[in-house]
Motif scaffolding. Sequence first.
Motif, PDB file in Angstrom:
ATOM      1  N   SER A 126       0.823  -1.198   0.000  1.00  0.00           N
ATOM      2  CA  SER A 126       0.000   0.000   0.000  1.00  0.00           C
ATOM      3  C   SER A 126       0.861   1.252   0.000  1.00  0.00           C
ATOM      4  O   SER A 126       2.074   1.182   0.189  1.00  0.00           O
ATOM      5  CB  SER A 126      -0.880   0.029   1.253  1.00  0.00           C
ATOM      6  N   VAL A 127       0.204   2.396  -0.174  1.00  0.00           N
ATOM      7  CA  VAL A 127       0.855   3.683   0.026  1.00  0.00           C
ATOM      8  C   VAL A 127       0.156   4.387   1.175  1.00  0.00           C
ATOM      9  O   VAL A 127      -1.034   4.175   1.420  1.00  0.00           O
ATOM     10  CB  VAL A 127       0.837   4.581  -1.240  1.00  0.00           C
ATOM     11  N   ILE A 128       0.934   5.185   1.872  1.00  0.00           N
ATOM     12  CA  ILE A 128       0.402   6.024   2.940  1.00  0.00           C
ATOM     13  C   ILE A 128       0.872   7.447   2.665  1.00  0.00           C
ATOM     14  O   ILE A 128       2.011   7.671   2.267  1.00  0.00           O
ATOM     15  CB  ILE A 128       0.891   5.559   4.329  1.00  0.00           C
ATOM     16  N   PHE A 129      -0.019   8.400   2.871  1.00  0.00           N
ATOM     17  CA  PHE A 129       0.331   9.816   2.803  1.00  0.00           C
ATOM     18  C   PHE A 129      -0.596  10.543   3.734  1.00  0.00           C
ATOM     19  O   PHE A 129      -1.486   9.949   4.331  1.00  0.00           O
ATOM     20  CB  PHE A 129       0.251  10.355   1.361  1.00  0.00           C
ATOM     21  N   GLY A 130      -0.389  11.820   3.889  1.00  0.00           N
ATOM     22  CA  GLY A 130      -1.243  12.607   4.768  1.00  0.00           C
ATOM     23  C   GLY A 130      -0.522  13.834   5.250  1.00  0.00           C
ATOM     24  O   GLY A 130      -0.003  14.617   4.465  1.00  0.00           O
ATOM     25  N   ALA A 131      -0.427  13.964   6.572  1.00  0.00           N
ATOM     26  CA  ALA A 131       0.254  15.109   7.177  1.00  0.00           C
ATOM     27  C   ALA A 131       1.101  14.607   8.338  1.00  0.00           C
ATOM     28  O   ALA A 131       0.686  13.714   9.085  1.00  0.00           O
ATOM     29  CB  ALA A 131      -0.764  16.131   7.670  1.00  0.00           C
ATOM     30  N   GLY A 132       2.299  15.166   8.466  1.00  0.00           N
ATOM     31  CA  GLY A 132       3.183  14.812   9.560  1.00  0.00           C
ATOM     32  C   GLY A 132       3.819  13.440   9.426  1.00  0.00           C
ATOM     33  O   GLY A 132       4.244  12.861  10.420  1.00  0.00           O
ATOM     34  N   LEU A 133       3.911  12.921   8.196  1.00  0.00           N
ATOM     35  CA  LEU A 133       4.404  11.559   7.983  1.00  0.00           C
ATOM     36  C   LEU A 133       5.786  11.482   7.365  1.00  0.00           C
ATOM     37  O   LEU A 133       6.440  10.452   7.475  1.00  0.00           O
ATOM     38  CB  LEU A 133       3.430  10.787   7.085  1.00  0.00           C
ATOM     39  N   SER A 134       6.201  12.514   6.654  1.00  0.00           N
ATOM     40  CA  SER A 134       7.471  12.449   5.933  1.00  0.00           C
ATOM     41  C   SER A 134       8.106  13.826   5.865  1.00  0.00           C
ATOM     42  O   SER A 134       7.400  14.833   5.748  1.00  0.00           O
ATOM     43  CB  SER A 134       7.229  11.936   4.507  1.00  0.00           C
ATOM     44  N   ASN A 135       9.425  13.834   5.919  1.00  0.00           N
ATOM     45  CA  ASN A 135      10.170  15.082   5.722  1.00  0.00           C
ATOM     46  C   ASN A 135      10.637  15.231   4.280  1.00  0.00           C
ATOM     47  O   ASN A 135      11.270  16.232   3.935  1.00  0.00           O
ATOM     48  CB  ASN A 135      11.377  15.137   6.664  1.00  0.00           C
ATOM     49  N   ALA A 136      10.350  14.236   3.436  1.00  0.00           N
ATOM     50  CA  ALA A 136      10.741  14.310   2.027  1.00  0.00           C
ATOM     51  C   ALA A 136       9.924  15.393   1.331  1.00  0.00           C
ATOM     52  O   ALA A 136       8.769  15.656   1.684  1.00  0.00           O
ATOM     53  CB  ALA A 136      10.520  12.963   1.343  1.00  0.00           C
ATOM     54  N   ALA A 137      10.507  15.998   0.326  1.00  0.00           N
ATOM     55  CA  ALA A 137       9.814  17.039  -0.437  1.00  0.00           C
ATOM     56  C   ALA A 137       8.660  16.422  -1.225  1.00  0.00           C
ATOM     57  O   ALA A 137       8.828  15.366  -1.848  1.00  0.00           O
ATOM     58  CB  ALA A 137      10.783  17.717  -1.394  1.00  0.00           C
ATOM     59  N   PRO A 138       7.486  17.045  -1.204  1.00  0.00           N
ATOM     60  CA  PRO A 138       6.373  16.524  -2.000  1.00  0.00           C
ATOM     61  C   PRO A 138       6.784  16.366  -3.459  1.00  0.00           C
ATOM     62  O   PRO A 138       7.445  17.233  -4.035  1.00  0.00           O
ATOM     63  CB  PRO A 138       5.290  17.598  -1.845  1.00  0.00           C
ATOM     64  N   GLY A 139       6.428  15.232  -4.029  1.00  0.00           N
ATOM     65  CA  GLY A 139       6.729  14.970  -5.430  1.00  0.00           C
ATOM     66  C   GLY A 139       8.132  14.480  -5.695  1.00  0.00           C
ATOM     67  O   GLY A 139       8.535  14.355  -6.848  1.00  0.00           O
ATOM     68  N   SER A 140       8.900  14.179  -4.666  1.00  0.00           N
ATOM     69  CA  SER A 140      10.305  13.814  -4.863  1.00  0.00           C
ATOM     70  C   SER A 140      10.538  12.333  -5.144  1.00  0.00           C
ATOM     71  O   SER A 140      11.657  11.936  -5.455  1.00  0.00           O
ATOM     72  CB  SER A 140      11.137  14.239  -3.642  1.00  0.00           C
ATOM     73  N   TYR A 141       9.511  11.517  -5.069  1.00  0.00           N
ATOM     74  CA  TYR A 141       9.705  10.085  -5.317  1.00  0.00           C
ATOM     75  C   TYR A 141       9.591   9.793  -6.803  1.00  0.00           C
ATOM     76  O   TYR A 141       8.636  10.214  -7.451  1.00  0.00           O
ATOM     77  CB  TYR A 141       8.697   9.254  -4.539  1.00  0.00           C
ATOM     78  N   GLN A 142      10.556   9.083  -7.318  1.00  0.00           N
ATOM     79  CA  GLN A 142      10.617   8.756  -8.737  1.00  0.00           C
ATOM     80  C   GLN A 142      10.782   7.247  -8.907  1.00  0.00           C
ATOM     81  O   GLN A 142      11.454   6.603  -8.114  1.00  0.00           O
ATOM     82  CB  GLN A 142      11.796   9.469  -9.402  1.00  0.00           C
ATOM     83  N   GLY A 143      10.181   6.701  -9.947  1.00  0.00           N
ATOM     84  CA  GLY A 143      10.402   5.303 -10.289  1.00  0.00           C
ATOM     85  C   GLY A 143       9.684   4.302  -9.417  1.00  0.00           C
ATOM     86  O   GLY A 143      10.143   3.176  -9.264  1.00  0.00           O
ATOM     87  N   LEU A 144       8.557   4.664  -8.841  1.00  0.00           N
ATOM     88  CA  LEU A 144       7.743   3.697  -8.109  1.00  0.00           C
ATOM     89  C   LEU A 144       7.070   2.799  -9.135  1.00  0.00           C
ATOM     90  O   LEU A 144       6.415   3.294 -10.053  1.00  0.00           O
ATOM     91  CB  LEU A 144       6.692   4.426  -7.264  1.00  0.00           C
ATOM     92  N   HIS A 145       7.239   1.497  -9.013  1.00  0.00           N
ATOM     93  CA  HIS A 145       6.770   0.579 -10.055  1.00  0.00           C
ATOM     94  C   HIS A 145       5.469  -0.123  -9.702  1.00  0.00           C
ATOM     95  O   HIS A 145       5.301  -0.591  -8.575  1.00  0.00           O
ATOM     96  CB  HIS A 145       7.840  -0.474 -10.353  1.00  0.00           C
ATOM     97  N   LEU A 146       4.601  -0.181 -10.684  1.00  0.00           N
ATOM     98  CA  LEU A 146       3.379  -0.980 -10.623  1.00  0.00           C
ATOM     99  C   LEU A 146       3.499  -2.031 -11.715  1.00  0.00           C
ATOM    100  O   LEU A 146       3.646  -1.690 -12.897  1.00  0.00           O
ATOM    101  CB  LEU A 146       2.139  -0.109 -10.868  1.00  0.00           C
ATOM    102  N   VAL A 147       3.479  -3.293 -11.352  1.00  0.00           N
ATOM    103  CA  VAL A 147       3.634  -4.380 -12.311  1.00  0.00           C
ATOM    104  C   VAL A 147       2.274  -4.733 -12.899  1.00  0.00           C
ATOM    105  O   VAL A 147       1.284  -4.861 -12.171  1.00  0.00           O
ATOM    106  CB  VAL A 147       4.279  -5.606 -11.626  1.00  0.00           C
ATOM    107  N   VAL A 148       2.247  -4.867 -14.231  1.00  0.00           N
ATOM    108  CA  VAL A 148       1.008  -5.197 -14.949  1.00  0.00           C
ATOM    109  C   VAL A 148       1.267  -6.348 -15.921  1.00  0.00           C
ATOM    110  O   VAL A 148       2.405  -6.583 -16.328  1.00  0.00           O
ATOM    111  CB  VAL A 148       0.458  -3.965 -15.709  1.00  0.00           C
ATOM    112  N   ASP A 149       0.193  -7.044 -16.273  1.00  0.00           N
ATOM    113  CA  ASP A 149       0.283  -8.150 -17.227  1.00  0.00           C
ATOM    114  C   ASP A 149       0.251  -7.684 -18.678  1.00  0.00           C
ATOM    115  O   ASP A 149       0.783  -8.349 -19.554  1.00  0.00           O
ATOM    116  CB  ASP A 149      -0.885  -9.131 -17.031  1.00  0.00           C
ATOM    117  N   ASP A 150      -0.416  -6.548 -18.917  1.00  0.00           N
ATOM    118  CA  ASP A 150      -0.624  -6.050 -20.279  1.00  0.00           C
ATOM    119  C   ASP A 150      -0.395  -4.545 -20.267  1.00  0.00           C
ATOM    120  O   ASP A 150      -1.247  -3.786 -19.792  1.00  0.00           O
ATOM    121  CB  ASP A 150      -2.041  -6.399 -20.733  1.00  0.00           C
ATOM    122  N   ILE A 151       0.742  -4.115 -20.766  1.00  0.00           N
ATOM    123  CA  ILE A 151       1.128  -2.712 -20.688  1.00  0.00           C
ATOM    124  C   ILE A 151       0.177  -1.790 -21.451  1.00  0.00           C
ATOM    125  O   ILE A 151      -0.166  -0.711 -20.968  1.00  0.00           O
ATOM    126  CB  ILE A 151       2.605  -2.502 -21.128  1.00  0.00           C
TER     127      ILE A 151
END
Length: 147
Positions: A52-77
């Motif tokens: 799962s993913v979690i987001f909200g308020a007071g959860l991370s010190n990372a800059a919003p939008g700074s995550y790159q390359g999170l993968h979702l695996v699919v059977d049919d692109i």
Amino acid sequence: MDFRLEVIVLPVSDADRALAFYQNLGWRLDADFTTDPKFRVIQLTPPGSPASVIFGAGLSNAAPGSYQGLHLVVDDIEAARAEIAGKGVPISEVFHDAGGVFHHAGTDGRVAGPAPEHASYGSFASFADPDGNEWVLQEITKRLPGR
């Protein structure tokens, strides 16, 4: 001892906007808890995913939008890309990498179209959430041994 990836904490600037975006994608809302005005936990799970993913308020010190390359695996692109696009989300065309091993950061090395013969692990499409956190769809049709 098994170590299973369960949750990724995403840095977002507006929890309600992110919630609407991910629910539009069809992700299941698992939790939305607030204990005070500065702390909120929202958990969503992509269809078919054990993580799962979690987001909200007071959860991370990372800059919003700074995550790159999170993968979702699919059977049919192509079908997965069409589903995301059909929800009004800007998404890249299907691509594969010039080197044929894995995609480069950003758009470097992208070759239009799926991997030759739709080689498993080789075809991708990318999109971003409203803050710019980047998701990559990756087509896997046959797992490598031991996977």
